[in-house]
Design an enzyme around this catalytic site. Structure first.
Site, PDB file in Angstrom:
ATOM      1  N   THR A  28       0.906  -1.000  -0.045  1.00 30.95           N
ATOM      2  CA  THR A  28      -0.060   0.119  -0.014  1.00 30.95           C
ATOM      3  C   THR A  28       0.975   1.169   0.124  1.00 30.95           C
ATOM      4  O   THR A  28       0.565   2.155  -0.796  1.00 30.95           O
ATOM      5  CB  THR A  28      -0.960  -0.072   1.120  1.00 30.95           C
ATOM      6  OG1 THR A  28      -1.753  -1.081   1.107  1.00 30.95           O
ATOM      7  CG2 THR A  28      -1.778   1.230   1.145  1.00 30.95           C
ATOM      8  N   CYS A  29       1.921   1.340   0.642  1.00 29.48           N
ATOM      9  CA  CYS A  29       2.775   2.450   0.916  1.00 29.48           C
ATOM     10  C   CYS A  29       3.404   2.775  -0.582  1.00 29.48           C
ATOM     11  O   CYS A  29       3.449   3.806  -1.047  1.00 29.48           O
ATOM     12  CB  CYS A  29       3.910   2.049   1.864  1.00 29.48           C
ATOM     13  SG  CYS A  29       3.140   1.516   3.333  1.00 29.48           S
ATOM     14  N   SER A  30       3.910   1.722  -1.191  1.00 24.86           N
ATOM     15  CA  SER A  30       4.629   2.257  -2.309  1.00 24.86           C
ATOM     16  C   SER A  30       3.756   2.129  -3.666  1.00 24.86           C
ATOM     17  O   SER A  30       4.077   2.811  -4.605  1.00 24.86           O
ATOM     18  CB  SER A  30       5.654   0.904  -2.784  1.00 24.86           C
ATOM     19  OG  SER A  30       6.497   0.741  -1.859  1.00 24.86           O
TER      20      SER A  30
END
Length: 167
Positions: free
Chosen positions: A60-62
């Protein structure tokens, strides 16, 4: 320290570790030297967004969180934001590598280590040993926005669009 809320003064003892982008460390294999990022001092004179994520290079972060802030960088600047600081429990070398992987080579968006998750733990905003996903806007020393995601993979309150809507 407990969770921050709108109207609070930003704490005086918050620092992270980061590696500033430079021509000498622009290649992915060049490491650079970690240095202190004194968030408390910087936040006194600027308007910054601190975005915490569970970890560098995570799905999700990337795929969602970081790209949203990169895509909205000019809009954030137009709203008066001086800097966006992504933090995670990863060390400064990993965070620097994550910045390079995202082609970040200036100091508007930076990637810093919340060493041992000290800041996130002090807020009570963690997921086990990692930071929870949250965003905090600090305007010249005052918290003007502070929200933590309910769902670990959500970006409804910590994503770029949510932050911009509150500026």
């Amino acid at each position: 320290m407990s969770a921050l809320k709108v109207g609070d003064s930003f704490p005086q003892d918050v620092s992270f570790t980061w590696i500033a982008p430079s021509p000498e460390n622009s290649e992915f294999s060049a490491c650079g030297i970690p240095q202190k990022y004194n968030a408390s001092e910087i936040a006194k004179d600027k308007k910054i967004v601190i975005v915490a994520v569970p970890g560098a290079f995570t799905p999700t972060c990337s795929a969602n969180h970081v790209p949203g802030f990169i895509a909205k960088a000019e809009e954030l600047k137009a709203k008066g934001i001086d800097q966006v600081v992504f933090i995670a429990h990863n060390d400064a070398y990993v965070m620097s590598g994550w910045g390079k992987a995202n082609k970040i080579n200036d100091e508007f968006i930076i990637f810093a280590s919340d060493d041992e998750t000290k800041f996130s733990s002090a807020l009570g905003w963690t997921l086990g040993p990692r930071a929870a996903r949250y965003a905090i806007v600090v305007d010249h020393g005052k918290v003007t926005y502070a929200e933590k995601e309910e769902a670990p993979s959500g970006v409804s309150v910590s994503g770029a669009d949510a932050v911009i809507a509150k500026l």
